[in-house]
Design an enzyme around this catalytic site. Structure first.
Site, PDB file in Angstrom:
ATOM      1  N   LYS A  54       0.824  -1.325   0.043  1.00 26.80           N
ATOM      2  CA  LYS A  54      -0.099  -0.014   0.028  1.00 26.80           C
ATOM      3  C   LYS A  54       0.989   1.224   0.137  1.00 26.80           C
ATOM      4  O   LYS A  54       0.595   2.387  -0.812  1.00 26.80           O
ATOM      5  CB  LYS A  54      -0.998  -0.060   1.348  1.00 26.80           C
ATOM      6  CG  LYS A  54      -2.063  -1.051   1.328  1.00 26.80           C
ATOM      7  CD  LYS A  54      -2.846  -1.076   2.474  1.00 26.80           C
ATOM      8  CE  LYS A  54      -3.861  -2.218   2.441  1.00 26.80           C
ATOM      9  NZ  LYS A  54      -4.434  -2.740   3.443  1.00 26.80           N
ATOM     10  N   GLN A  98      -4.456  -1.077   9.800  1.00 28.31           N
ATOM     11  CA  GLN A  98      -4.458  -2.544   9.291  1.00 28.31           C
ATOM     12  C   GLN A  98      -5.251  -3.361  10.098  1.00 28.31           C
ATOM     13  O   GLN A  98      -4.862  -3.357  11.207  1.00 28.31           O
ATOM     14  CB  GLN A  98      -3.101  -2.857   8.831  1.00 28.31           C
ATOM     15  CG  GLN A  98      -3.046  -4.264   8.007  1.00 28.31           C
ATOM     16  CD  GLN A  98      -3.401  -4.317   6.651  1.00 28.31           C
ATOM     17  OE1 GLN A  98      -3.574  -3.372   5.910  1.00 28.31           O
ATOM     18  NE2 GLN A  98      -3.961  -5.359   6.139  1.00 28.31           N
ATOM     19  N   ASP A 121     -10.735   2.970   4.098  1.00 29.30           N
ATOM     20  CA  ASP A 121     -11.388   1.852   4.063  1.00 29.30           C
ATOM     21  C   ASP A 121     -13.086   1.529   4.118  1.00 29.30           C
ATOM     22  O   ASP A 121     -13.558   0.405   3.859  1.00 29.30           O
ATOM     23  CB  ASP A 121     -10.780   0.983   5.582  1.00 29.30           C
ATOM     24  CG  ASP A 121      -9.889  -0.031   5.492  1.00 29.30           C
ATOM     25  OD1 ASP A 121      -9.697  -0.625   4.427  1.00 29.30           O
ATOM     26  OD2 ASP A 121      -9.181  -0.231   6.432  1.00 29.30           O
TER      27      ASP A 121
END
Ligand code: GUN
Length: 295
Positions: A54, A98, A121
């Site tokens: 990422k 994460q 997200d």
């Protein structure tokens, strides 16, 4: 006749190219540099690889990219303080924590603490609610990527009235994907591990999306002839020779003889997820900068 193979890798490359171009335009026209910060707690090896990728792609886009690494024994209060600092930082437009987090930290509370307008997200209940009620939302990256592959396949309005079956009901994939399919005017069924006669339900699907996390669980008996099959699964299985192989939730070899089109694993949905994280970061930056987002 065998199915068309949907090339997510190529599509994602094109999408990343577009995001890089939009980023250059935002810098030049508005002095706005999209900023993405990824937070990782602990040493989970798979998460380490995801986070490295990422950060790498964000830098390639021309973003201001940062990764905050915190030790396994980080407390909930310490992580919440970091998230609140990022909420307050005007250079940070996207925040991604994460998952999974170590057991001493409440994931739901962390997600609730992220500013919904920086929640790239798309996991904050505000974004889930916006999506469900048809408002502008940050949409979770994997279902956003799946919906782009489907839109490319069916064209404008092409999914209207079709039967769609989403197998899996997670907040990250199943529920938002069902909302996206509904927004395209599909007739949507959400199926899951307790669904009775799962193959029979799946066989009704013109569009079948699989996100169950079980290797090759959906076989030939789950596929309607000509269906478009999107396989979100990423399962690592052991081979006889001591090596491992990445495989989806659909038995690809069997399904490709029946379906009209299917995504492979790897090279289907996977590459779309990171590309869509970049799309979401640009969206969040445009919101923050009061700039009209890319169409
Ligand atoms: N872990 C596995 N997939 C994801 C994802 O899409 N977002 C976050 N934050 N963590 C993950």
């Amino acid at each position: 006749m065998t199915a068309d193979i949907i090339d997510g890798k190529a599509f994602a490359e094109g999408l990343r190219g577009m995001v890089a171009q939009q980023t250059a335009q935002l810098k030049e026209g508005h002095g706005l540099i999209p900023g993405l910060t990824v937070v990782i707690v602990g040493e989970d090896p798979a998460s380490q690889i995801y986070v490295r990728n990422k950060g790498k792609v964000a830098a390639e886009m021309g973003f201001l990219s940062d990764t905050i690494r915190m030790p396994e024994d980080t407390t909930e209060a310490q992580l919440l303080a970091v998230v609140e600092g990022l909420n307050a930082d005007p250079a940070v437009h996207g925040i991604l924590v994460q998952l999974p987090l170590p057991p001493q930290i409440d994931e739901g509370l962390v997600i609730l603490t992220i500013d919904p307008n920086k929640d790239v997200d798309g996991l904050h209940p505000i974004n889930a609610g916006r999506l469900a009620s048809g408002q502008s939302a940050l949409v979770p990256c994997t279902p956003l990527g799946c919906s782009m592959l489907l839109a490319d396949r069916f064209g404008q309005g092409g999914m209207s009235g079709l039967r769609a079956v989403m197998v899996g009901r997670s907040n990250l994939v199943g529920k938002p994907m069902a909302q996206l399919l509904l927004a395209e005017h599909c007739t949507v069924t959400i199926a899951h591990s307790r669904t009775r006669d799962l193959p029979g339900v799946c066989r009704e699907a013109d569009i079948l999306v699989a996100a169950v996390g079980r290797a090759e669980m959906l076989g030939a008996d789950c596929i309607k002839p000509g269906a478009v099959v999107i396989d979100v699964g990423m399962n690592r299985i052991d081979l006889d020779n001591g090596k491992t192989k990445l495989t989806g939730d659909v038995d690809f070899e069997a399904a490709k003889e029946i379906a009209g089109a299917i995504t492979p694993v790897p090279g289907g949905v996977g590459p779309m997820t990171i590309a869509c994280l970049m799309v979401n970061t640009v969206t969040a930056a445009c919101w923050a900068g009061g700039v009209e987002g890319p169409a």
